[in-house]
Design a protein around this motif. Structure first.
Motif, PDB file in Angstrom:
ATOM      1  N   THR A   6      -4.335   4.766 -10.693  1.00  0.00           N
ATOM      2  CA  THR A   6      -4.686   4.940  -9.290  1.00  0.00           C
ATOM      3  C   THR A   6      -3.866   4.030  -8.379  1.00  0.00           C
ATOM      4  O   THR A   6      -3.283   3.035  -8.806  1.00  0.00           O
ATOM      5  CB  THR A   6      -6.175   4.641  -9.058  1.00  0.00           C
ATOM      6  N   LYS A   7      -3.894   4.383  -7.130  1.00  0.00           N
ATOM      7  CA  LYS A   7      -3.243   3.566  -6.104  1.00  0.00           C
ATOM      8  C   LYS A   7      -3.811   2.152  -6.092  1.00  0.00           C
ATOM      9  O   LYS A   7      -3.064   1.169  -5.971  1.00  0.00           O
ATOM     10  CB  LYS A   7      -3.444   4.244  -4.743  1.00  0.00           C
ATOM     11  N   GLU A   8      -5.130   2.051  -6.267  1.00  0.00           N
ATOM     12  CA  GLU A   8      -5.780   0.735  -6.238  1.00  0.00           C
ATOM     13  C   GLU A   8      -5.302  -0.148  -7.385  1.00  0.00           C
ATOM     14  O   GLU A   8      -5.141  -1.368  -7.223  1.00  0.00           O
ATOM     15  CB  GLU A   8      -7.301   0.911  -6.295  1.00  0.00           C
TER      16      GLU A   8
ATOM     17  N   ILE B 102      -1.914  -1.455  -6.334  1.00  0.00           N
ATOM     18  CA  ILE B 102      -2.062  -2.459  -5.274  1.00  0.00           C
ATOM     19  C   ILE B 102      -2.459  -3.792  -5.890  1.00  0.00           C
ATOM     20  O   ILE B 102      -1.892  -4.849  -5.565  1.00  0.00           O
ATOM     21  CB  ILE B 102      -3.103  -2.007  -4.227  1.00  0.00           C
ATOM     22  N   ASN B 103      -3.398  -3.753  -6.827  1.00  0.00           N
ATOM     23  CA  ASN B 103      -3.862  -4.988  -7.472  1.00  0.00           C
ATOM     24  C   ASN B 103      -2.758  -5.637  -8.305  1.00  0.00           C
ATOM     25  O   ASN B 103      -2.593  -6.864  -8.285  1.00  0.00           O
ATOM     26  CB  ASN B 103      -5.077  -4.705  -8.357  1.00  0.00           C
TER      27      ASN B 103
ATOM     28  N   GLN C  89       1.180   4.018  -3.083  1.00  0.00           N
ATOM     29  CA  GLN C  89       0.879   5.427  -2.824  1.00  0.00           C
ATOM     30  C   GLN C  89       2.022   6.316  -3.291  1.00  0.00           C
ATOM     31  O   GLN C  89       1.803   7.357  -3.926  1.00  0.00           O
ATOM     32  CB  GLN C  89       0.634   5.642  -1.327  1.00  0.00           C
TER      33      GLN C  89
ATOM     34  N   GLU D  57       0.827  -1.212   0.000  1.00  0.00           N
ATOM     35  CA  GLU D  57       0.000   0.000   0.000  1.00  0.00           C
ATOM     36  C   GLU D  57       0.861   1.262   0.000  1.00  0.00           C
ATOM     37  O   GLU D  57       0.601   2.201  -0.763  1.00  0.00           O
ATOM     38  CB  GLU D  57      -0.942   0.010   1.199  1.00  0.00           C
TER      39      GLU D  57
END
Length: 363
Positions: A345-347, A350-351, A329, A325
């Protein structure tokens, strides 16, 4: 369309290219200052001096570049009496040494000739220096109108350099293709940007085709066709693509998600200490291909990374899954991802990082 000029690199490649130094360099003057890394100058010095011995070129001195491509080191070099006296600069070594010499040449308005001694990056043929703070953290790209006056790529020297530099260089090189094709997708491009994007194909295909063989040649210290093709991809093709892609002095098409991940990781001291630029960028490429949903390319690059030992998971870069995470970021805060066909995006990161961890666990 605005009036503009493009300055592309001149280069010589082969095991006897230093013989061309006098005919290529003498029109620029007679006094030479050689600047580079300690190991690089040791590898190239005798060959350069032999090439200049019966010419009008006089090498005033061989001096260390300072160990970091920083403005502070450039300023110190500017005060060196031999630098002030010289007509031209021979910049010898890897990316940071050559970038330092290039920046120095621009600051004091003297021509620079590049002598790469490792095949890890395109610094010898491109018109930008990547500048760092004295402690090794990335600072900024420094752009200028043209690349070095000439690059002398001596394959007899590069093939006897540690293979880990080519190993890492391959990851940085194919990033050019994936980042430029992603960031430019769906856009009506200026001719120079279009040239850069299309040239970047030569930063990818030869690596996948010849990369493993080239590594074997490098380890054996023997120049081969495969080795030459990969050296040309790393130093020349990438340099030309970079010049076109940075024609407006921005990183919009010349960088991207893979480098955003790298630059964010330079905040961790062990990255600078234990890992090479392209090595880390290659991990970023895998994330880019997952985020950008390019399954066929991902399959090829992932398999290639496994075959040659480039990073495929966080443990390869000394991180753990519980840091995903914070790493994601930091990466999305980098300017390198501002120009893309959709927000990264950050998401998404992460994925992609979690998927790489799962693949590694599955074997």
């Amino acid at each position: 369309m605005e009036n503009y000029s493009m300055q592309l690199p001149n280069y010589s490649i082969g095991d006897q290219v230093y013989d061309k130094i006098p005919e290529i360099c003498e029109p620029y003057g007679t006094k030479v200052i050689a600047i580079g890394g300690h190991k690089a100058m040791k590898a190239a010095r005798d060959k350069i001096e032999n090439a200049c011995r019966n010419s009008n070129l006089n090498i005033l001195d061989f001096i260390w570049y300072g160990g970091e491509a920083s403005y502070e080191n450039v300023e110190l070099l500017m005060e060196n009496p031999a630098v002030k006296e010289a007509d031209m600069i021979f910049s010898i070594g890897g990316g940071k040494a050559i970038d330092t010499g290039k920046c120095l040449g621009v600051k004091i308005q003297k021509p620079v000739f590049s002598f790469p001694t490792i095949s890890s990056n395109c610094s010898a043929c491109t018109s930008v220096s990547i500048m760092y703070y004295p402690d090794g953290r990335f600072k900024e790209p420094f752009f200028y109108p043209e690349p070095p006056a000439h690059a002398f790529i001596n394959t007899e020297i590069t093939v006897h350099s540690p293979s880990r530099y080519m190993w890492a260089g391959m990851g940085d090189t194919y990033a050019k293709y994936f980042e430029s094709t992603m960031s430019s997708r769906g856009e009506e491009l200026q001719h120079y940007f279009e040239m850069g994007v299309n040239t970047s194909r030569l930063c990818y295909e030869p690596i996948i085709k010849y990369g493993k063989q080239a590594m074997e040649s490098n380890k054996a210290g023997k120049v081969s066709y495969a080795y030459e093709q990969v050296v040309l991809a790393i130093i020349v093709s990438t340099g030309i693509a970079s010049i076109y892609l940075t024609a407006e002095h921005t990183v919009h098409y010349n960088s991207g998600l893979a480098h955003a991940i790298f630059y964010s990781l330079t905040a961790y001291p062990h990255i600078e200490k234990n890992h090479l630029h392209g090595e880390v960028v290659s991990y970023g490429v895998l994330n880019l291909l997952l985020v950008d949903n390019r399954p066929e390319d991902f399959k090829k690059v992932y398999q290639f990374s496994k075959e040659v030992g480039l990073p495929v998971c966080l443990a390869d870069l000394e991180f753990t899954p519980d840091q995903i995470e914070s790493l994601a970021q930091a990466a999305v805060e980098m300017k390198d991802i501002e120009h893309n066909p959709y927000p990264v995006t950050k998401e998404m990161l992460i994925n992609s990082m979690k998927k790489l961890e799962d693949m590694n666990q599955a074997g």
